[in-house]
Design an enzyme around this catalytic site. Sequence first.
Site, mmCIF file in Angstrom:
data_model
loop_
_atom_site.group_PDB
_atom_site.id
_atom_site.type_symbol
_atom_site.label_atom_id
_atom_site.label_comp_id
_atom_site.label_asym_id
_atom_site.label_seq_id
_atom_site.Cartn_x
_atom_site.Cartn_y
_atom_site.Cartn_z
ATOM 1 C CG HIS A 1 1.631 -5.491 8.353
ATOM 2 N ND1 HIS A 1 1.311 -4.716 7.262
ATOM 3 C CD2 HIS A 1 1.838 -4.610 9.371
ATOM 4 C CE1 HIS A 1 1.320 -3.434 7.613
ATOM 5 N NE2 HIS A 1 1.649 -3.343 8.883
ATOM 6 C CD1 TRP B 1 6.496 2.341 15.478
ATOM 7 C CD2 TRP B 1 5.524 1.508 17.313
ATOM 8 N NE1 TRP B 1 5.399 1.611 15.083
ATOM 9 C CE2 TRP B 1 4.791 1.095 16.172
ATOM 10 C CE3 TRP B 1 5.098 1.075 18.560
ATOM 11 C CZ2 TRP B 1 3.646 0.288 16.270
ATOM 12 C CZ3 TRP B 1 3.968 0.276 18.661
ATOM 13 C CH2 TRP B 1 3.261 -0.107 17.529
ATOM 14 N NE ARG C 1 -0.779 0.259 4.950
ATOM 15 C CZ ARG C 1 -1.184 -0.446 6.003
ATOM 16 N NH1 ARG C 1 -2.161 -1.325 5.893
ATOM 17 N NH2 ARG C 1 -0.622 -0.263 7.171
ATOM 18 C CG ASP C 2 -1.329 4.683 0.876
ATOM 19 O OD1 ASP C 2 -1.262 3.875 1.835
ATOM 20 O OD2 ASP C 2 -2.319 5.405 0.666
ATOM 21 C CD GLU C 3 1.331 3.003 6.303
ATOM 22 O OE1 GLU C 3 2.256 3.214 7.094
ATOM 23 O OE2 GLU C 3 0.191 2.635 6.660
ATOM 24 C CD GLU D 1 -1.954 -3.138 8.976
ATOM 25 O OE1 GLU D 1 -2.542 -3.199 7.879
ATOM 26 O OE2 GLU D 1 -1.480 -2.088 9.443
HETATM 27 C C1 BGC Z 1 1.860 0.562 9.794
HETATM 28 C C2 BGC Z 1 2.176 -0.196 11.039
HETATM 29 C C3 BGC Z 1 2.893 0.800 11.907
HETATM 30 C C4 BGC Z 1 1.815 1.743 12.331
HETATM 31 C C5 BGC Z 1 2.151 2.733 13.383
HETATM 32 C C6 BGC Z 1 0.815 1.546 10.183
HETATM 33 O O1 BGC Z 1 0.242 2.229 9.165
HETATM 34 O O2 BGC Z 1 1.493 -0.246 8.736
HETATM 35 O O3 BGC Z 1 2.644 -1.440 10.903
HETATM 36 O O4 BGC Z 1 3.709 0.325 12.887
HETATM 37 O O5 BGC Z 1 1.257 2.375 11.196
HETATM 38 O O6 BGC Z 1 1.361 3.850 13.337
#
Ligand code: BGC
Length: 828
Positions: A643, A410, A348-350, A622
């Site tokens: 994911h 994180w 996707r857009d990430e 995910e």
């Molecule tokens: C990602 C996650 C990430 C999270 C944190 C999501 O859009 O796909 O895996 O850690 O954002 O905000």
Amino acid sequence: MSTPSFITSPEYAADGPAVYFRRDFPVAVGLVRATLKITSLGIVVPRLNGSRVGDEVLAPGWTSYKNRLHVSEYDVTDLVIEGENALGAVVGEGWAVGPLTWELTRGNYADRPALWAELTLHYPDRVEIIGTDDAFQVGEGAVRANGIYRGEDYDARLEQAGWDRAGFDASGWTKATGFDWDLSVLELDAAPPVRRIQELRPVEITTSPSGATIVDFGQVLSGWVRFTVDGPAGTTITLRHAELLTPEGELERETLRQADATDRYTLRGAGEETWEPEFTFHGFRYAQIDGWPGELDPASVTAIVVHTDMVRTGWFETSDPLVSKLHENTVWAMRGNFVSVPTDCPQRDERLGWTGDLNAFAPTANYLYDTRGLLQSWLKDLAAEQQASGTVPWVVPDVLPTASSPTAVWSDVAVSLPWELYQEHADLDILRASYASMTAFTRQVEGLLDARGLWSEGFQFGDWLDPDAPANNPAGGKTDRHLVASAYLCKTTREMAKTSELLGHTDDAAHFAELHERVLAAFRREFVTESGRVVNESATAYALTIMFEILDEDQKQKAGQRLAEIVEAAGYTISTGFAGTPLVSDALSSTGHLEKAYKLLLEKHCPSFLYPVTMGATTIWERWDSVLPDGSLNSTGMTSLNHYALGAVASWLHRVVGGLSKLEPGWKKILIAPQPGGSLTFARTAHQTPLGLADVDWRVTDGEVLLEVTVPEGATATVKLPLHPADATEEVAAGTHSWRYPAPAGYGREAIFTMDTPVKEISSNPDVWAAVVEVFKRYFPGVPIDAAGAHLAAMPLSAVAERMPGVAGADLARDLETAISPREVSHV
Ligand code: BGC
């Protein structure tokens, strides 16, 4: 001879054709060797005398370009000839120029593609360098548009024949212009390259209800489709990619969000043409192919699996094919997401280097593959960007539209990842290289603690994607996010103190040990009762406190008991998110609740570890319920089907089910302690340790336990014999060892249900359930039996029998007991 600098096209239209660079150069008599160093802002495909140079794809990959830019180096001696030669390169937008993140922000590093190259010609008496400068010309070619998210448009009619060969008439091309970029950031071999790793043939080609041709490659993967076609000039073939089909059988493109993931190829029309894109990659299993001239022959298309070229180092399989598949899916989720940067998802857009995802998954990743090259490169980027901003970014490299703030799970990866890599390789240089970054992060969080010593303020992702969190707030799970933060800080500060000690920074070691004690004491005061209850009663809260050594032994037992009750009350479905899922199985098995850990592992109702497998998943999703039982997509918008984060459970499979773990960094001391359970009768795991292959194979067969282990040279192992009548432990040296002894009575039979087991749980085992339904049908002819039916589902089996008065009830109970009785399992 010139010193190379970056060059670009004087005119560049955003989202326009890729930039083609070229120049001719002479090679004199007596050349000994020629080497090419090359990189770009954008994705570069180097060409020399009509040939593609090297096998790196998506080069230079993605790093924190302002700090580190990977340079590829190739020996091109065999490609150059005496006389006139031509050096060319096509540069597409890639990560440097094209849109990134859900805001689709362009120009994160550069407003246009730019090239840097240095071709060195070695003669016996001199060296000549052809470097990128204004002697290069720029033009256009067949690549009309390209982008990581959008895909690639290629019009073969616009290929300029011979553009990458000497003597080409480039009169229509323009002079390259300089592009300003700090050359000190160029690094040879900054990160291991991405390559084409595998090809998959279609497993099926179908026509959807709307009439579309859809190719199923049978596996969710990262990469692209390559095809060979023969058709009229000007025909455009369109390939749209998706991870899933809708229940109706059309492409389900929702998981891509705004990524168009579409390739277009327009035919030259002169016989067979073979094509694959070079400036994009897709996360997909299915490709819809529109515009194909004539009938699509399955032999004409293959999926090319693309990821960072790493050596495989970890394996696992077991007697339950669904569990083996869960593991296989984890491996594929890793492969799909170790594409230059360890990403959240590839479709996707990430496709961003989300730090929390890697924090959850790193122990699993480091077992499965040799990740050192990629992850140490990524840690250098993390440190560089942390230094620039003062904070560990949520994604590395950082291209987020908003500024990051220190956040547990994180940002913690700044400490946990070097620590994990050190555990694997026992190389103190790993810790040394990250030390400044580790301490800067830990001290930053120290400054954020409240007067009690808790991390109680500021944004937190918490137990991200707890299945019980509201759909519009994935951070709003059951577990207090500041409890999660302070619990993880107990772990982080412990690892930090140990790191300082190992590196001989005694003042730091004392300081961080004290900080650790302070956070630990504050956590216990605030969140743990004397008897071992954790105030925020959730599986995640208990899993963290048990696994992060926050509790004393008595409290740990109590906490384990409560955790087991919570897990059971949830019917062994998943009730944990990113923070808790990697730990919950260990927290159960390490507090005497192995059988519950197995029930959690083997549950199939949604959401559970095995549910996606029963739904045909080929990767880790995910969310455990990204796809709902009716085959439709969960509508929350966070439903990637690739994911790796939650695949962290595989680490428990390796260490507890397989039984292979390290007692010392670098695997010099190994623990071999399989803990068989559930209905498993066999498991094998192997890991290529830095010392060599370690292997554990246990099986229960014909009333005997067989254990065979291999310990690599240079290591010793403590072997806890599984299911051994005397719980024997042995110390062994390098080599292969095996044991054989009687299995406990009944083990190896599928005897996991009793009359107290809820009907719903029994229905998860198809064979046993079929036998139970038989009995029901005999006693209640004509009554439909539906295990999902609300009132029946929750009832223990005995309660059903009790509803029948007198003798009938007793007969029913006896027949049901027979139906669920243990049966021999034939495996292996
Ligand atoms: C990602 C996650 C990430 C999270 C944190 C999501 O859009 O796909 O895996 O850690 O954002 O905000």
